[in-house]
Design an enzyme around this catalytic site. Sequence first.
Site, PDB file in Angstrom:
ATOM      1  N   ASP A  91      59.837  17.698  16.588  1.00 47.13           N
ATOM      2  CA  ASP A  91      60.726  17.561  17.744  1.00 47.13           C
ATOM      3  C   ASP A  91      60.031  18.233  18.926  1.00 47.13           C
ATOM      4  O   ASP A  91      59.925  19.452  18.976  1.00 47.13           O
ATOM      5  CB  ASP A  91      62.065  18.238  17.439  1.00 47.13           C
ATOM      6  CG  ASP A  91      63.035  18.231  18.619  1.00 47.13           C
ATOM      7  OD1 ASP A  91      62.659  17.728  19.699  1.00 47.13           O
ATOM      8  OD2 ASP A  91      64.150  18.751  18.458  1.00 47.13           O
ATOM      9  N   LYS A 150      63.450  16.499  29.811  1.00 46.99           N
ATOM     10  CA  LYS A 150      62.665  17.705  30.108  1.00 46.99           C
ATOM     11  C   LYS A 150      61.418  17.325  30.905  1.00 46.99           C
ATOM     12  O   LYS A 150      61.347  17.558  32.097  1.00 46.99           O
ATOM     13  CB  LYS A 150      62.255  18.414  28.812  1.00 46.99           C
ATOM     14  CG  LYS A 150      63.352  18.582  27.790  1.00 46.99           C
ATOM     15  CD  LYS A 150      64.428  19.554  28.209  1.00 46.99           C
ATOM     16  CE  LYS A 150      65.406  19.791  27.073  1.00 46.99           C
ATOM     17  NZ  LYS A 150      66.524  20.670  27.417  1.00 46.99           N
ATOM     18  N   TRP A 159      68.220  24.075  17.708  1.00 43.85           N
ATOM     19  CA  TRP A 159      68.006  22.639  17.517  1.00 43.85           C
ATOM     20  C   TRP A 159      67.366  22.342  16.168  1.00 43.85           C
ATOM     21  O   TRP A 159      67.691  21.339  15.522  1.00 43.85           O
ATOM     22  CB  TRP A 159      67.178  22.080  18.673  1.00 43.85           C
ATOM     23  CG  TRP A 159      67.779  22.429  20.000  1.00 43.85           C
ATOM     24  CD1 TRP A 159      67.236  23.185  20.992  1.00 43.85           C
ATOM     25  CD2 TRP A 159      69.085  22.068  20.465  1.00 43.85           C
ATOM     26  NE1 TRP A 159      68.109  23.322  22.037  1.00 43.85           N
ATOM     27  CE2 TRP A 159      69.263  22.651  21.745  1.00 43.85           C
ATOM     28  CE3 TRP A 159      70.137  21.328  19.924  1.00 43.85           C
ATOM     29  CZ2 TRP A 159      70.426  22.504  22.480  1.00 43.85           C
ATOM     30  CZ3 TRP A 159      71.309  21.181  20.658  1.00 43.85           C
ATOM     31  CH2 TRP A 159      71.445  21.763  21.921  1.00 43.85           C
TER      32      TRP A 159
END
Length: 357
Positions: free
Chosen positions: A169, A193, A102
């Site tokens: 992030d 999440k 990511w």
Amino acid sequence: MKKHNFSAGPCILPHEVFEKSAEAIINFNNSGLSILEISHRSKDFLAVMEEARMLVLNLLGLEGKGYQALFFHGGASMEFLMVPYNLMKVDGKAAYLDTGTWANNAIKEAKLFGETQIVASSKEANYNYVPKIYSIANDASYFHCTSNNTIFGTQMKSFPITTVPIVCDMSSDIFSRNLDFSQFDLIYAGAQKNLGPAGTTLVVVKEEILGKSGRTIPSILDYEKQIKAESMYNTPAVFPIYASLLTLRWLKKNGGIAAIEKINEAKANLLYSEIDRNCLFKGTANIEDRSSMNATFILENNAHQEDFDKMWTAAGISGLTGHRSIGGYRASMYNAMPIQSVQVLVAVMQELENKNK
């Protein structure tokens, strides 16, 4: 029977969030309307948005410190684009730490806007550790990092001290541990999440860093315009934001981040202790960088794979298979994961060991 959900995302949420969300789908706030059909401009939903944004700042300890909490569409992947669009100065540069898939995707988007310096990378070791020695140029528009890496099971335990704005992030570990969140100038996280169902993305930004890029930014991608519109520039993701509010209330009611951190540490310690003790298993991430959210491990002998897979499936465990890019196993232990589910997994691992003595 409710399964033990170790999926990396979309993932487990608190049971009471499911219950209250289900009630709201039928009749939201005794309005006679479903949460799925109410106007996003209605008084009831405006109250949801306001409370959710307030609770985010409250839980992170950022109230009254010049931050705004916003909810967007597009997932964290949209923020890969929005961050450089809003923060990278024209003819400027940004610094990125490459710790996984990511982070690498964020770097690809940033390169479309200007010079993107990779200050360090663990790619050569298949991202099994987090680099700790690197320098950040003082004239960088910002430094970007990914706090937790779901695929490779690593987590940043500390963050650099720099005069450059820090962007993080936190998609897979936000609200899971105590940090000084004021050290970050912008935080973003996909909801799916620790916050809510897929469909909305949280951004927490310090207002003073905005408006300095020299770019003309499309309105819907402009943080300043979104702040002015109070996350209502276009129709927001009404249901995911409501479910996120329920999760934030649950977290606040149960002692906030400090309380959930202790539970998360207990779950992680239980599983990692078994991985290290059990001769049939091996962790894949460097011990000092292990994630408390996503434990990645493999079998020492793949001959046991078929048996192990049958055993954990029979035990009601779901989502344990590792990411398709690296294989093995991944146990995601987000905030709503009860320690009893981790105990079930550990018991299966011990049973496999006993069968093969």
